[in-house]
Enzyme design. Structure first.
Site: not given
Ligand code: NDP
Ligand code: 8X3
Length: 255
Positions: A140, A153
């Site tokens: 991220s 985070y």
């Molecule tokens: P979502 O919440 O849409 O997706 C998160 C996914 O992670 C889900 O499929 C969820 O599946 C899975 N997950 C969460 N906890 C667990 C667990 N304990 N075991 C297994 N699976 C888990 O968020 P994003 O798609 O945005 O996030 C994906 C990644 O991208 C993360 O690592 C996030 O930190 C990163 N990210 C996101 C950003 C954003 O702005 N959205 C920016 C930068 C990075 P389920 O609940 O079915 O287990």
């Molecule tokens: C999440 C990125 O900029 O939304 O990983 O905090 S931001």
């Protein structure tokens, strides 16, 4: 022969989009997450729309025993994994440290750091045996910079950044590539989860600017894994035009 990609956290957002894009491009897919109903629905959809294989593994990345059983179920079938996308992750809470909820902290540390470690610990020995593989860690911008109220985070994503670099150093001699994609604000279920299900507050996060969408990040993952074998993309930072740095969004300018 199709390559196989294992994507953690593929029930939503970035992981789900990545699963679809890789399937569209001929990868057999292993999708994981905790919500089995979603996994089954996505599996059915992928099998209907693309001529690839699609397997589901329902487990919690925070539980090392569940991770071991899930990955063992693949190695027992001699399933080769060409690509591992370490994507499962979350933010929980948006408070100053002095007001932080310890349960939120544990959730983030256990998922984003320990979960990524547990899955990698099981997949890497298999890749070493194969002599090839590609790990794409979803970090991220919060792993490159920090922002107010991001504290824990940001800490977990800085750890992902460090692990990404460590893995690359340790695994190059085994023919394994390691890359990271570090996005800024992507509208997924991320903010809904971070704000504990408050959809009104979560929607406001993306008000007044054009956020990234999950497909933008899936596109980057596909770019990374589709480079020629001798090319490795070490690290990518992808931001919305209106987010020049972490925690800094320019709103109401029409972009
Ligand atoms: P979502 O919440 O849409 O997706 C998160 C996914 O992670 C889900 O499929 C969820 O599946 C899975 N997950 C969460 N906890 C667990 C667990 N304990 N075991 C297994 N699976 C888990 O968020 P994003 O798609 O945005 O996030 C994906 C990644 O991208 C993360 O690592 C996030 O930190 C990163 N990210 C996101 C950003 C954003 O702005 N959205 C920016 C930068 C990075 P389920 O609940 O079915 O287990
Ligand atoms: C999440 C990125 O900029 O939304 O990983 O905090 S931001």
């Amino acid at each position: 022969m199709n390559k196989t990609a294992l994507i953690t956290g593929a029930t939503s957002g970035i992981g789900k989009s990545t699963a679809y894009l890789l399937a569209k491009n001929g990868y057999n897919i292993i999708i994981t997450g905790r919500r089995s109903d979603r996994l089954e629905q996505i599996q059915e959809d992928i099998l209907t729309n693309f001529t690839v294989e699609c397997e589901t593994l329902c487990f919690d990345v925070r539980d090392n025993n569940q991770v071991i059983s899930a990955i063992e179920s693949l190695t027992n079938k001699n399933q080769i994994i060409h690509v591992l996308v370490n994507n499962a992750g979350l933010a929980s809470g948006l408070d100053k440290l002095q007001n932080g909820d310890v349960d939120d902290w544990n959730k983030m540390i256990d998922t984003n750091v320990k979960g990524l470690l547990y899955v990698s610990r099981q997949v890497i020995p298999q890749m070493i045996k194969q002599g090839f593989g590609h790990i794409v860690n979803i970090g991220s911008i919060a792993g490159k910079e920090v922002y107010t109220n991001g504290n824990v985070y940001c800490g977990t994503k800085h750890m992902v950044d460090a692990l990404n670099k460590s893995m690359r150093r340790e695994l190059a001699e085994h023919g394994i590539k390691v890359s990271a994609v570090n996005p800024g604000a992507v509208e997924t279920e991320f903010s809904l989860v971070r704000l504990h299900g408050d959809s009104q507050k979560a929607g406001k996060v993306y008000d007044g600017f054009e956020n990234l969408v999950a497909e933008d990040i899936a596109d980057a993952v596909f770019y990374i894994v589709s480079r020629p074998e001798h090319v490795n993309i070490n690290d990518m930072i992808i931001m919305p035009k209106a987010q020049p740095s972490a925690g800094n969004v320019i709103r109401n300018k029409g972009y």
